[in-house]
Design a protein around this motif. Structure first.
Motif, mmCIF file in Angstrom:
data_model
loop_
_atom_site.group_PDB
_atom_site.id
_atom_site.type_symbol
_atom_site.label_atom_id
_atom_site.label_comp_id
_atom_site.label_asym_id
_atom_site.label_seq_id
_atom_site.Cartn_x
_atom_site.Cartn_y
_atom_site.Cartn_z
ATOM 1 N N ALA A 226 -9.943 5.273 -4.376
ATOM 2 C CA ALA A 226 -11.207 4.606 -4.692
ATOM 3 C C ALA A 226 -11.554 3.541 -3.654
ATOM 4 N N SER A 227 -10.530 2.941 -3.061
ATOM 5 C CA SER A 227 -10.700 1.966 -1.977
ATOM 6 C C SER A 227 -9.375 1.898 -1.236
ATOM 7 N N VAL A 228 -9.284 1.051 -0.221
ATOM 8 C CA VAL A 228 -8.033 0.975 0.548
ATOM 9 C C VAL A 228 -6.865 0.463 -0.296
ATOM 10 N N ASP A 229 -7.161 -0.197 -1.418
ATOM 11 C CA ASP A 229 -6.118 -0.764 -2.270
ATOM 12 C C ASP A 229 -6.154 -0.239 -3.700
ATOM 13 N N SER A 230 -6.810 0.891 -3.946
ATOM 14 C CA SER A 230 -6.973 1.359 -5.317
ATOM 15 C C SER A 230 -7.012 2.886 -5.388
ATOM 16 N N TRP A 231 -6.248 3.449 -6.334
ATOM 17 C CA TRP A 231 -6.193 4.884 -6.543
ATOM 18 C C TRP A 231 -6.416 5.181 -8.016
ATOM 19 N N VAL A 232 -7.124 6.267 -8.295
ATOM 20 C CA VAL A 232 -7.312 6.768 -9.654
ATOM 21 C C VAL A 232 -6.638 8.130 -9.692
ATOM 22 N N ILE A 233 -5.783 8.324 -10.675
ATOM 23 C CA ILE A 233 -4.995 9.540 -10.755
ATOM 24 C C ILE A 233 -5.256 10.234 -12.084
ATOM 25 N N ARG B 30 0.833 -1.212 0.000
ATOM 26 C CA ARG B 30 0.000 0.000 0.000
ATOM 27 C C ARG B 30 0.867 1.260 0.000
ATOM 28 N N GLU B 31 1.947 1.241 0.764
ATOM 29 C CA GLU B 31 2.857 2.396 0.795
ATOM 30 C C GLU B 31 3.517 2.604 -0.567
ATOM 31 N N LYS B 32 3.923 1.522 -1.211
ATOM 32 C CA LYS B 32 4.514 1.616 -2.551
ATOM 33 C C LYS B 32 3.486 2.150 -3.548
ATOM 34 N N ALA B 33 2.259 1.670 -3.461
ATOM 35 C CA ALA B 33 1.200 2.120 -4.363
ATOM 36 C C ALA B 33 0.935 3.611 -4.196
ATOM 37 N N MET B 34 0.879 4.082 -2.961
ATOM 38 C CA MET B 34 0.646 5.509 -2.726
ATOM 39 C C MET B 34 1.801 6.336 -3.263
ATOM 40 N N SER B 35 3.013 5.855 -3.079
ATOM 41 C CA SER B 35 4.185 6.544 -3.624
ATOM 42 C C SER B 35 4.100 6.647 -5.148
ATOM 43 N N LEU B 36 3.668 5.570 -5.797
ATOM 44 C CA LEU B 36 3.517 5.586 -7.255
ATOM 45 C C LEU B 36 2.357 6.470 -7.692
ATOM 46 N N ALA B 37 1.288 6.503 -6.925
ATOM 47 C CA ALA B 37 0.170 7.392 -7.255
ATOM 48 C C ALA B 37 0.624 8.846 -7.269
ATOM 49 N N LEU B 38 1.547 9.178 -6.385
ATOM 50 C CA LEU B 38 2.040 10.549 -6.293
ATOM 51 C C LEU B 38 3.182 10.853 -7.263
ATOM 52 N N GLY B 39 3.919 9.825 -7.693
ATOM 53 C CA GLY B 39 5.119 10.104 -8.470
ATOM 54 C C GLY B 39 5.257 9.450 -9.823
#
Length: 92
Positions: A61-68, A35-44
């Motif tokens: 979108a959920s605890v394991d999903s981001w839309v950017i 999850r930390e890696k995913a958030m880092s990728l969502a931002l960068g």
């Protein structure tokens, strides 16, 4: 769902050809680390388009999903980052 891995971070880019898996990153057995890696990728993470990014909007979108949504000077696009657990591998 159990928190046992292996966990991956998947990045899907939305293109004219549709939704394409552009990266699959193995993180290991720790879901929190994934999850930390995913958030880092969502931002960068820098998608194929736009070439030059002026800004980005990150939606959880959920605890394991981001839309950017990424915005360039003349073009905007979007991509998704997801945490996923590999549950099977099969050779033919």
């Amino acid at each position: 769902m159990t928190d046992e891995g292996p966990w991956h971070v998947l990045i899907f880019e939305h293109t004219q050809r549709g939704r394409l898996l552009s990266q699959q990153i193995h993180v290991g057995d720790d879901r929190t680390a994934a999850r930390e890696k995913a958030m880092s990728l969502a931002l960068g993470y820098e998608p194929t388009r736009p070439v030059w990014i002026k800004s980005r909007d990150v939606f959880m979108a959920s605890v394991d999903s981001w839309v950017i949504q990424v915005h360039g000077a003349t073009v905007s696009s979007d991509f998704e980052v997801q945490v996923a657990r590999l549950i099977a591998q099969r050779d033919r």
